[in-house]
Design a protein around this motif. Structure first.
Motif, PDB file in Angstrom:
ATOM      1  N   LYS A 148       0.818  -1.208   0.000  1.00 39.52           N
ATOM      2  CA  LYS A 148       0.000   0.000   0.000  1.00 39.52           C
ATOM      3  C   LYS A 148       0.852   1.258   0.000  1.00 39.52           C
ATOM      4  N   TRP A 149       1.983   1.187   0.677  1.00 40.01           N
ATOM      5  CA  TRP A 149       2.849   2.367   0.799  1.00 40.01           C
ATOM      6  C   TRP A 149       3.716   2.569  -0.441  1.00 40.01           C
ATOM      7  N   VAL A 150       4.413   1.499  -0.836  1.00 37.23           N
ATOM      8  CA  VAL A 150       5.374   1.599  -1.943  1.00 37.23           C
ATOM      9  C   VAL A 150       4.658   1.359  -3.265  1.00 37.23           C
ATOM     10  N   THR A 151       4.193   2.428  -3.873  1.00 34.95           N
ATOM     11  CA  THR A 151       3.513   2.377  -5.165  1.00 34.95           C
ATOM     12  C   THR A 151       4.463   2.904  -6.249  1.00 34.95           C
ATOM     13  N   PRO A 152       4.136   2.674  -7.521  1.00 37.37           N
ATOM     14  CA  PRO A 152       4.989   3.221  -8.597  1.00 37.37           C
ATOM     15  C   PRO A 152       5.180   4.732  -8.495  1.00 37.37           C
ATOM     16  N   LYS A 153       4.123   5.448  -8.127  1.00 36.21           N
ATOM     17  CA  LYS A 153       4.244   6.907  -7.994  1.00 36.21           C
ATOM     18  C   LYS A 153       5.184   7.272  -6.848  1.00 36.21           C
ATOM     19  N   MET A 154       5.063   6.548  -5.734  1.00 38.25           N
ATOM     20  CA  MET A 154       5.919   6.824  -4.594  1.00 38.25           C
ATOM     21  C   MET A 154       7.376   6.502  -4.918  1.00 38.25           C
ATOM     22  N   SER A 155       7.609   5.386  -5.605  1.00 38.05           N
ATOM     23  CA  SER A 155       8.972   5.014  -5.990  1.00 38.05           C
ATOM     24  C   SER A 155       9.582   6.044  -6.922  1.00 38.05           C
TER      25      SER A 155
END
Length: 362
Positions: A148-155
């Motif tokens: 939930k935390w590490v998404t493509p956008k977040m990465s």
């Protein structure tokens, strides 16, 4: 290497000069080391350019639905830029090229456009590797929350932040070290070189940058990768032991449902273990190849004479040349890890070169 080590110096054009008092490496030994490491560095750097262009093409083909592809693409871009800069910097300090009557001073230009910038790019690679390792550790510790935390956008946001905070400060180098046309009476010509802008503000800024970006930042990245790698290795050993014990217990249970559930758990474990092995391999190569650079930084902090302009200048240059060679090796060998351990990478690469695929693309 710290920002202070990018200072222009005619001394680098005369590496065969006699050793300074108290130095362990003589000028003749340093000259031989320069020739040897330069040759190997050029070979690995050229190979790194080729392999990282392939890596970039493959990761773009695979897409960015998986966060790992974003991080590995960024790592490939950093490695590509690093190897290009290394080729340029090594060429400029190679005897023959550096002694040629060029319209610029090769050593001075290389220090600003090659050596200094490559160090900032190397720090970016270090932090991207730290992020990849740390992300994999979180996937093991809290797998449900990480998804939930590490998404493509977040990465994407993280690797952009890493790039800005590691490579961005290079702009500050040009506040103190700038290009300047210089007249050389020996050649009766005006050629391009580098000069120092000496002001109290820039002197203070350089000292702060040396501490923050030249020492603290790369050392934290190195030990982050080291700690995460140790954790991943311990996980791999425990996972292997768990699978063996479960295989033994599973062989005694004859129930169809239990057998099916056990097989599913075993498959999931093997898939996770495969990813962990890939990340661990990348991190291990980074640790081995980045160790000379880390030791050099720590030694400079403890012993002021260990620097480009100190008593142990030749020894410093020897370790620096070895670290450059090690970094070029690190930037060029990841493709073999991806191919041997990444099924999707291997398939994409084989399809790209029109080879028959051995595995099914998932």
């Amino acid at each position: 290497m710290t920002l202070n080590d990018t200072q222009p110096s005619q001394e680098l054009d005369n590496v065969s000069s006699s050793s300074m008092g108290g130095d362990l490496i003589t000028g003749a030994q340093l000259y031989f080391i320069l020739l040897t490491t330069s040759a190997f560095t050029q070979v690995f750097s050229i190979g790194g350019v080729i392999t990282n262009v392939i890596n970039i093409a493959v990761f773009v083909k695979l897409g960015f639905n998986e966060t790992s592809n974003i991080s590995l693409l960024t790592l490939a871009l950093c490695d590509l830029l690093s190897t290009i800069l290394t080729i340029w910097g090594t060429l400029c300090v190679t005897p023959g090229f550096s002694d040629a009557e060029l319209p610029f001073l090769p050593t001075e230009i290389a220090q600003l456009t090659g050596g200094a910038l490559s160090m900032f790019v190397l720090r970016c690679s270090a932090w991207v590797t730290a992020f990849i390792s740390f992300e994999r550790c979180l996937c093991i510790l809290i797998p449900l929350k990480v998804k939930k935390w590490v998404t493509p956008k977040m990465s994407t946001a993280v690797v952009l932040a890493i790039s800005i905070t590691t490579i961005g400060p290079y702009i500050g180098v040009h506040w103190r070290w700038t290009f300047m046309w210089k007249f050389l009476p020996a050649r009766n010509a005006t050629i391009l070189g580098v000069t120092v802008v000496d002001t109290p503000f820039l002197n203070l800024k350089e000292k702060i940058d040396n501490i923050v970006f030249g020492a603290i930042q790369p050392i934290i990245a190195f030990f982050t990768v080291l700690v995460c790698t140790v954790f991943l290795v311990v996980y791999l050993r425990r996972s292997s032991q768990w699978r063996k014990s479960m295989a033994s217990a599973g062989g005694k249970t004859g129930g169809g449902d239990n057998s099916f559930q056990f097989q599913m758990k075993q498959n999931i474990s093997r898939k996770e273990e495969k990813v962990v092995r890939l990340v661990t391999s990348i991190a291990t190569i980074f640790i081995v190849c980045y160790t000379p650079n880390t030791l050099m930084i720590l030694h400079m902090a403890i012993f002021p004479s260990f620097s480009l302009f100190g008593q142990h200048r030749n020894t410093f240059l020897m370790i620096y040349l070895v670290s450059v060679l090690a970094n070029s090796v690190s930037a060029s060998v990841n493709i073999f890890i991806y191919y041997n351990m990444g099924t999707r990478y291997r398939n994409a690469l084989r399809l790209m070169f029109h080879f028959d695929s051995e595995d099914s693309v998932k």
